[in-house]
Motif scaffolding. Structure first.
Motif, PDB file in Angstrom:
ATOM      1  N   SER A 169      28.011  58.775  38.430  1.00 62.96           N
ATOM      2  CA  SER A 169      28.025  57.938  39.666  1.00 62.96           C
ATOM      3  C   SER A 169      29.325  57.694  40.131  1.00 62.96           C
ATOM      4  CB  SER A 169      27.429  56.406  39.139  1.00 62.96           C
ATOM      5  OG  SER A 169      27.335  55.579  40.039  1.00 62.96           O
ATOM      6  N   GLU A 170      29.544  57.923  41.495  1.00 66.21           N
ATOM      7  CA  GLU A 170      30.901  57.593  41.937  1.00 66.21           C
ATOM      8  C   GLU A 170      31.066  56.351  42.701  1.00 66.21           C
ATOM      9  OE1 GLU A 170      32.623  60.872  43.878  1.00 66.21           O
ATOM     10  OE2 GLU A 170      31.668  62.297  42.688  1.00 66.21           O
ATOM     11  N   SER A 171      30.141  55.117  42.324  1.00 63.05           N
ATOM     12  CA  SER A 171      30.135  53.831  43.142  1.00 63.05           C
ATOM     13  C   SER A 171      31.770  53.362  42.821  1.00 63.05           C
ATOM     14  CB  SER A 171      29.203  53.051  42.924  1.00 63.05           C
ATOM     15  OG  SER A 171      29.413  52.742  41.247  1.00 63.05           O
ATOM     16  N   GLN A 172      32.461  52.745  43.799  1.00 64.55           N
ATOM     17  CA  GLN A 172      33.569  52.273  43.563  1.00 64.55           C
ATOM     18  C   GLN A 172      33.303  50.416  43.579  1.00 64.55           C
ATOM     19  OE1 GLN A 172      35.973  53.257  46.657  1.00 64.55           O
ATOM     20  NE2 GLN A 172      36.329  55.437  46.021  1.00 64.55           N
ATOM     21  N   PRO A 173      34.031  49.946  42.812  1.00 60.86           N
ATOM     22  CA  PRO A 173      33.982  48.419  42.657  1.00 60.86           C
ATOM     23  C   PRO A 173      34.297  48.007  44.125  1.00 60.86           C
ATOM     24  CG  PRO A 173      35.869  49.389  41.469  1.00 60.86           C
ATOM     25  CD  PRO A 173      35.249  50.408  41.769  1.00 60.86           C
ATOM     26  N   ALA A 174      33.861  46.638  44.329  1.00 64.47           N
ATOM     27  CA  ALA A 174      34.114  45.974  45.486  1.00 64.47           C
ATOM     28  C   ALA A 174      35.573  45.569  45.687  1.00 64.47           C
ATOM     29  CB  ALA A 174      33.310  44.580  45.765  1.00 64.47           C
ATOM     30  N   ARG A 175      36.132  45.588  46.763  1.00 60.28           N
ATOM     31  CA  ARG A 175      37.527  45.507  47.038  1.00 60.28           C
ATOM     32  C   ARG A 175      37.775  44.008  46.830  1.00 60.28           C
ATOM     33  NH1 ARG A 175      38.448  48.586  52.640  1.00 60.28           N
ATOM     34  NH2 ARG A 175      36.395  47.813  52.647  1.00 60.28           N
ATOM     35  N   SER A 176      38.738  43.414  46.613  1.00 60.10           N
ATOM     36  CA  SER A 176      39.216  41.991  46.276  1.00 60.10           C
ATOM     37  C   SER A 176      39.148  41.395  47.749  1.00 60.10           C
ATOM     38  CB  SER A 176      40.491  41.690  45.959  1.00 60.10           C
ATOM     39  OG  SER A 176      41.596  42.233  46.694  1.00 60.10           O
ATOM     40  N   GLY A 177      39.333  42.079  48.897  1.00 62.45           N
ATOM     41  CA  GLY A 177      39.434  41.488  50.216  1.00 62.45           C
ATOM     42  C   GLY A 177      37.853  41.007  50.569  1.00 62.45           C
ATOM     43  N   GLU A 178      36.948  41.824  50.354  1.00 68.02           N
ATOM     44  CA  GLU A 178      35.287  41.639  50.569  1.00 68.02           C
ATOM     45  C   GLU A 178      35.059  40.519  49.639  1.00 68.02           C
ATOM     46  OE1 GLU A 178      33.293  44.906  49.636  1.00 68.02           O
ATOM     47  OE2 GLU A 178      34.195  46.229  51.134  1.00 68.02           O
ATOM     48  N   LYS A 179      35.362  40.295  48.415  1.00 69.77           N
ATOM     49  CA  LYS A 179      34.932  38.935  47.431  1.00 69.77           C
ATOM     50  C   LYS A 179      35.611  37.574  48.318  1.00 69.77           C
ATOM     51  CE  LYS A 179      34.599  41.018  43.198  1.00 69.77           C
ATOM     52  NZ  LYS A 179      35.159  41.016  41.662  1.00 69.77           N
ATOM     53  N   SER A 180      36.818  37.880  48.623  1.00 66.46           N
ATOM     54  CA  SER A 180      37.118  36.694  49.288  1.00 66.46           C
ATOM     55  C   SER A 180      36.684  36.172  50.553  1.00 66.46           C
ATOM     56  CB  SER A 180      38.900  36.584  49.774  1.00 66.46           C
ATOM     57  OG  SER A 180      39.206  37.608  50.670  1.00 66.46           O
ATOM     58  N   THR A 181      36.293  37.134  51.241  1.00 59.28           N
ATOM     59  CA  THR A 181      35.438  37.037  52.788  1.00 59.28           C
ATOM     60  C   THR A 181      34.149  36.265  52.409  1.00 59.28           C
ATOM     61  OG1 THR A 181      36.627  38.834  53.692  1.00 59.28           O
ATOM     62  CG2 THR A 181      34.538  38.184  54.784  1.00 59.28           C
ATOM     63  N   ASP A 182      33.622  36.860  51.307  1.00 58.53           N
ATOM     64  CA  ASP A 182      32.179  36.482  50.726  1.00 58.53           C
ATOM     65  C   ASP A 182      32.299  34.953  50.603  1.00 58.53           C
ATOM     66  OD1 ASP A 182      31.036  38.895  51.443  1.00 58.53           O
ATOM     67  OD2 ASP A 182      30.957  39.677  49.091  1.00 58.53           O
ATOM     68  N   ARG A 183      33.335  34.912  49.664  1.00 59.60           N
ATOM     69  CA  ARG A 183      33.438  33.532  49.269  1.00 59.60           C
ATOM     70  C   ARG A 183      33.793  32.364  50.317  1.00 59.60           C
ATOM     71  NH1 ARG A 183      37.114  33.256  43.977  1.00 59.60           N
ATOM     72  NH2 ARG A 183      35.430  34.297  42.985  1.00 59.60           N
TER      73      ARG A 183
END
Length: 61
Positions: free
Chosen positions: A3-17
């Protein structure tokens, strides 16, 4: 199978938050502002313990 899925970037987490915070703020305002407006512009204070029922004649047998 790799599986070559990449973890979510930190920028996406702050946008979601941030989106969650804004959504929560909108929900709280939507629920509280109408109640505050009704309480503020109500014609008279509401007393739930006061009985305003009409006095009906009692039926005696």
């Amino acid at each position: 199978m790799e599986s070559e899925s990449q973890p979510a970037r930190s920028g996406e987490k702050s946008t979601d938050r941030l989106a969650d915070l804004i959504g929560t703020l909108i929900a709280v305002l939507t629920l509280t502002l109408p109640l505050l407006a009704v309480a503020r512009y109500s014609a008279s204070p509401i007393n739930p313990w006061q009985s305003d029922s009409p006095d009906y004649p009692s039926i005696q047998k």
